[in-house]
Scaffold this motif. Structure first.
Motif, PDB file in Angstrom:
ATOM      1  N   ARG A  27       0.667  -1.152   0.102  1.00 54.77           N
ATOM      2  CA  ARG A  27      -0.076  -0.049   0.140  1.00 54.77           C
ATOM      3  C   ARG A  27       0.899   1.025   0.008  1.00 54.77           C
ATOM      4  O   ARG A  27       0.574   2.228  -0.744  1.00 54.77           O
ATOM      5  CB  ARG A  27      -0.977  -0.015   1.373  1.00 54.77           C
ATOM      6  N   LEU A  28       2.117   1.071   0.911  1.00 53.58           N
ATOM      7  CA  LEU A  28       2.672   2.363   0.724  1.00 53.58           C
ATOM      8  C   LEU A  28       3.715   2.416  -0.603  1.00 53.58           C
ATOM      9  O   LEU A  28       3.857   3.563  -1.019  1.00 53.58           O
ATOM     10  CB  LEU A  28       3.955   2.264   2.025  1.00 53.58           C
ATOM     11  N   GLY A  29       4.019   1.316  -1.120  1.00 50.78           N
ATOM     12  CA  GLY A  29       4.556   1.366  -2.366  1.00 50.78           C
ATOM     13  C   GLY A  29       3.802   1.937  -3.381  1.00 50.78           C
ATOM     14  O   GLY A  29       4.164   2.723  -4.372  1.00 50.78           O
ATOM     15  N   ASN A  30       2.395   1.615  -3.446  1.00 52.37           N
ATOM     16  CA  ASN A  30       1.496   2.257  -4.475  1.00 52.37           C
ATOM     17  C   ASN A  30       1.385   3.675  -4.379  1.00 52.37           C
ATOM     18  O   ASN A  30       1.187   4.169  -5.279  1.00 52.37           O
ATOM     19  CB  ASN A  30       0.044   1.518  -4.218  1.00 52.37           C
ATOM     20  N   ARG A  31       1.419   4.113  -3.171  1.00 54.05           N
ATOM     21  CA  ARG A  31       1.249   5.514  -2.728  1.00 54.05           C
ATOM     22  C   ARG A  31       2.249   6.338  -3.413  1.00 54.05           C
ATOM     23  O   ARG A  31       2.138   7.392  -4.136  1.00 54.05           O
ATOM     24  CB  ARG A  31       0.993   5.654  -1.326  1.00 54.05           C
ATOM     25  N   PHE A  32       3.670   5.639  -3.263  1.00 47.42           N
ATOM     26  CA  PHE A  32       4.732   6.286  -3.567  1.00 47.42           C
ATOM     27  C   PHE A  32       4.741   6.466  -5.122  1.00 47.42           C
ATOM     28  O   PHE A  32       5.187   7.419  -5.816  1.00 47.42           O
ATOM     29  CB  PHE A  32       5.960   5.518  -3.003  1.00 47.42           C
ATOM     30  N   ILE A  33       4.480   5.382  -5.742  1.00 51.80           N
ATOM     31  CA  ILE A  33       4.505   5.339  -7.193  1.00 51.80           C
ATOM     32  C   ILE A  33       3.350   6.297  -7.705  1.00 51.80           C
ATOM     33  O   ILE A  33       3.746   7.082  -8.895  1.00 51.80           O
ATOM     34  CB  ILE A  33       4.018   3.774  -7.762  1.00 51.80           C
ATOM     35  N   GLU A  34       2.170   6.414  -7.247  1.00 54.06           N
ATOM     36  CA  GLU A  34       1.074   7.408  -7.659  1.00 54.06           C
ATOM     37  C   GLU A  34       1.589   8.800  -7.558  1.00 54.06           C
ATOM     38  O   GLU A  34       1.703   9.647  -8.605  1.00 54.06           O
ATOM     39  CB  GLU A  34       0.081   7.180  -6.630  1.00 54.06           C
ATOM     40  N   ASN A  35       2.149   9.234  -6.464  1.00 57.18           N
ATOM     41  CA  ASN A  35       3.186  10.476  -6.160  1.00 57.18           C
ATOM     42  C   ASN A  35       4.169  10.656  -7.324  1.00 57.18           C
ATOM     43  O   ASN A  35       4.095  11.943  -7.902  1.00 57.18           O
ATOM     44  CB  ASN A  35       3.370  10.600  -4.799  1.00 57.18           C
ATOM     45  N   TRP A  36       4.774   9.533  -7.418  1.00 57.17           N
ATOM     46  CA  TRP A  36       6.163   9.688  -8.445  1.00 57.17           C
ATOM     47  C   TRP A  36       5.625  10.057 -10.012  1.00 57.17           C
ATOM     48  O   TRP A  36       6.090  10.968 -10.338  1.00 57.17           O
ATOM     49  CB  TRP A  36       6.901   8.553  -8.183  1.00 57.17           C
ATOM     50  N   ARG A  37       4.439   9.339 -10.022  1.00 55.62           N
ATOM     51  CA  ARG A  37       4.061   9.583 -11.624  1.00 55.62           C
ATOM     52  C   ARG A  37       3.305  11.008 -11.544  1.00 55.62           C
ATOM     53  O   ARG A  37       3.606  11.581 -12.849  1.00 55.62           O
ATOM     54  CB  ARG A  37       3.061   8.501 -11.824  1.00 55.62           C
ATOM     55  N   ARG A  38       2.764  11.302 -10.673  1.00 54.29           N
ATOM     56  CA  ARG A  38       2.241  12.967 -10.797  1.00 54.29           C
ATOM     57  C   ARG A  38       3.638  13.846 -10.981  1.00 54.29           C
ATOM     58  O   ARG A  38       3.445  14.846 -11.909  1.00 54.29           O
ATOM     59  CB  ARG A  38       1.471  13.380  -9.626  1.00 54.29           C
ATOM     60  N   LEU A  39       4.660  13.579 -10.238  1.00 52.61           N
ATOM     61  CA  LEU A  39       5.579  14.410 -10.652  1.00 52.61           C
ATOM     62  C   LEU A  39       6.472  14.376 -11.718  1.00 52.61           C
ATOM     63  O   LEU A  39       7.054  15.274 -12.139  1.00 52.61           O
ATOM     64  CB  LEU A  39       6.677  14.243  -9.051  1.00 52.61           C
ATOM     65  N   HIS A  40       6.416  13.074 -12.239  1.00 53.03           N
ATOM     66  CA  HIS A  40       7.272  12.662 -13.439  1.00 53.03           C
ATOM     67  C   HIS A  40       6.408  12.088 -14.628  1.00 53.03           C
ATOM     68  O   HIS A  40       6.357  10.875 -14.743  1.00 53.03           O
ATOM     69  CB  HIS A  40       8.290  11.561 -13.014  1.00 53.03           C
ATOM     70  N   PRO A  41       5.538  12.944 -15.231  1.00 54.33           N
ATOM     71  CA  PRO A  41       4.278  12.538 -16.029  1.00 54.33           C
ATOM     72  C   PRO A  41       5.018  11.815 -17.296  1.00 54.33           C
ATOM     73  O   PRO A  41       4.411  11.012 -18.017  1.00 54.33           O
ATOM     74  CB  PRO A  41       3.641  13.497 -16.364  1.00 54.33           C
ATOM     75  N   ASP A  42       6.333  12.083 -17.665  1.00 52.35           N
ATOM     76  CA  ASP A  42       7.007  11.627 -18.683  1.00 52.35           C
ATOM     77  C   ASP A  42       7.707  10.366 -18.070  1.00 52.35           C
ATOM     78  O   ASP A  42       8.727   9.934 -18.954  1.00 52.35           O
ATOM     79  CB  ASP A  42       7.749  12.733 -19.651  1.00 52.35           C
ATOM     80  N   GLY A  43       7.927  10.027 -16.790  1.00 48.38           N
ATOM     81  CA  GLY A  43       8.855   8.964 -16.315  1.00 48.38           C
ATOM     82  C   GLY A  43       8.240   7.528 -16.684  1.00 48.38           C
ATOM     83  O   GLY A  43       7.083   7.276 -16.942  1.00 48.38           O
ATOM     84  N   ARG A  44       9.144   6.523 -16.474  1.00 54.90           N
ATOM     85  CA  ARG A  44       8.718   5.173 -16.787  1.00 54.90           C
ATOM     86  C   ARG A  44       8.813   4.500 -15.246  1.00 54.90           C
ATOM     87  O   ARG A  44       9.955   4.810 -14.742  1.00 54.90           O
ATOM     88  CB  ARG A  44       9.775   4.602 -17.585  1.00 54.90           C
ATOM     89  N   VAL A  45       7.978   3.759 -14.855  1.00 57.37           N
ATOM     90  CA  VAL A  45       7.978   2.846 -13.562  1.00 57.37           C
ATOM     91  C   VAL A  45       8.257   1.291 -14.086  1.00 57.37           C
ATOM     92  O   VAL A  45       7.516   0.877 -14.768  1.00 57.37           O
ATOM     93  CB  VAL A  45       6.722   2.982 -12.843  1.00 57.37           C
TER      94      VAL A  45
END
Length: 214
Positions: free
Chosen positions: A22-40
């Motif tokens: 759950r914490l990992g999913n939250r981290f990824i959601e926030n990261w994607r908002r900050l890096h819309p062109d990024g890759r997970v």
């Protein structure tokens, strides 16, 4: 330039039952908002557990690349893929529980596959350390940890029993990743308000860490 986040999950639990996920999913959601062109890039160690190191792996890893046979290259194939993936990332997040005061076996197996002489570290002559990390500088790592009890964070009442954090700090510093942050969610086995409060506090820390990216 777009960034790549490597997300590593080590929990055997699924969905909402896993606090670390759950914490990992939250981290990824926030990261994607900050890096819309990024890759997970996601690596779930529960679904694809790394192999344990065997004698043939050790023999092949310590040979010079030009001296390796086809069999040597084959036995190192899994490690090569994991190392390439690790080196290609700009940032890392690990979501894991603490088991028996340390990391789950799948996470230790993963670490053993990527901490490899000639690929992620090399021997150094002179200086304060006998090792030199080969991971490019500037990488950061966030480790999201679920614990059955509480107080495993630095300064907590149970930190003396926490062998996960010092191990990961040491082994990733060996390869060149020295910027590590740990966030803990405790009372995983309580199933009551204590767990909910701890999870909420951990989520706040995750959100606060994301603000540092701005």
């Amino acid at each position: 330039m777009s960034r790549t986040l490597l997300s590593i999950n080590a929990s055997p639990r699924t969905g909402e039952r896993s606090l670390s996920r759950r914490l990992g999913n939250r981290f990824i959601e926030n990261w994607r908002r900050l890096h819309p062109d990024g890759r997970v890039v996601g690596r779930d160690l529960r679904d694809a557990p790394p192999s344990f190191i065997q004698n043939s792996w050790i023999a092949a890893a310590f040979l010079p690349p030009e001296a390796r046979s086809y069999a040597d290259h084959s036995v190192l194939g899994e490690s090569d893929r994991l190392v390439d993936e690790f080196l290609a990332a700009d940032e890392y997040v690990i979501a894991t529980p603490i088991y028996n005061f340390s990391m789950p076996a799948v996470l230790k197996a993963y670490v053993d596959q990527i901490v490899r002489i000639g690929r992620t570290f090399e021997m150094a002559i002179g200086g304060e350390s006998p090792y030199r990390g080969m991971v490019p500088p500037g990488r950061s790592m966030t480790v999201l940890v679920a614990t059955g009890d509480a107080g495993y964070e630095s300064g907590g009442v149970n930190y003396a029993y926490n062998f996960l954090e010092p191990h990961l700090r040491t082994v990733f510093a060996l390869v060149g990743v020295v910027d590590l942050a740990f966030i803990y969610a405790g009372h995983d086995e309580a199933g009551d308000d204590a767990r909910d409060r701890s999870l909420a506090a951990a989520i706040q820390q995750v959100d606060g860490k994301m603000e540092q990216h701005v």
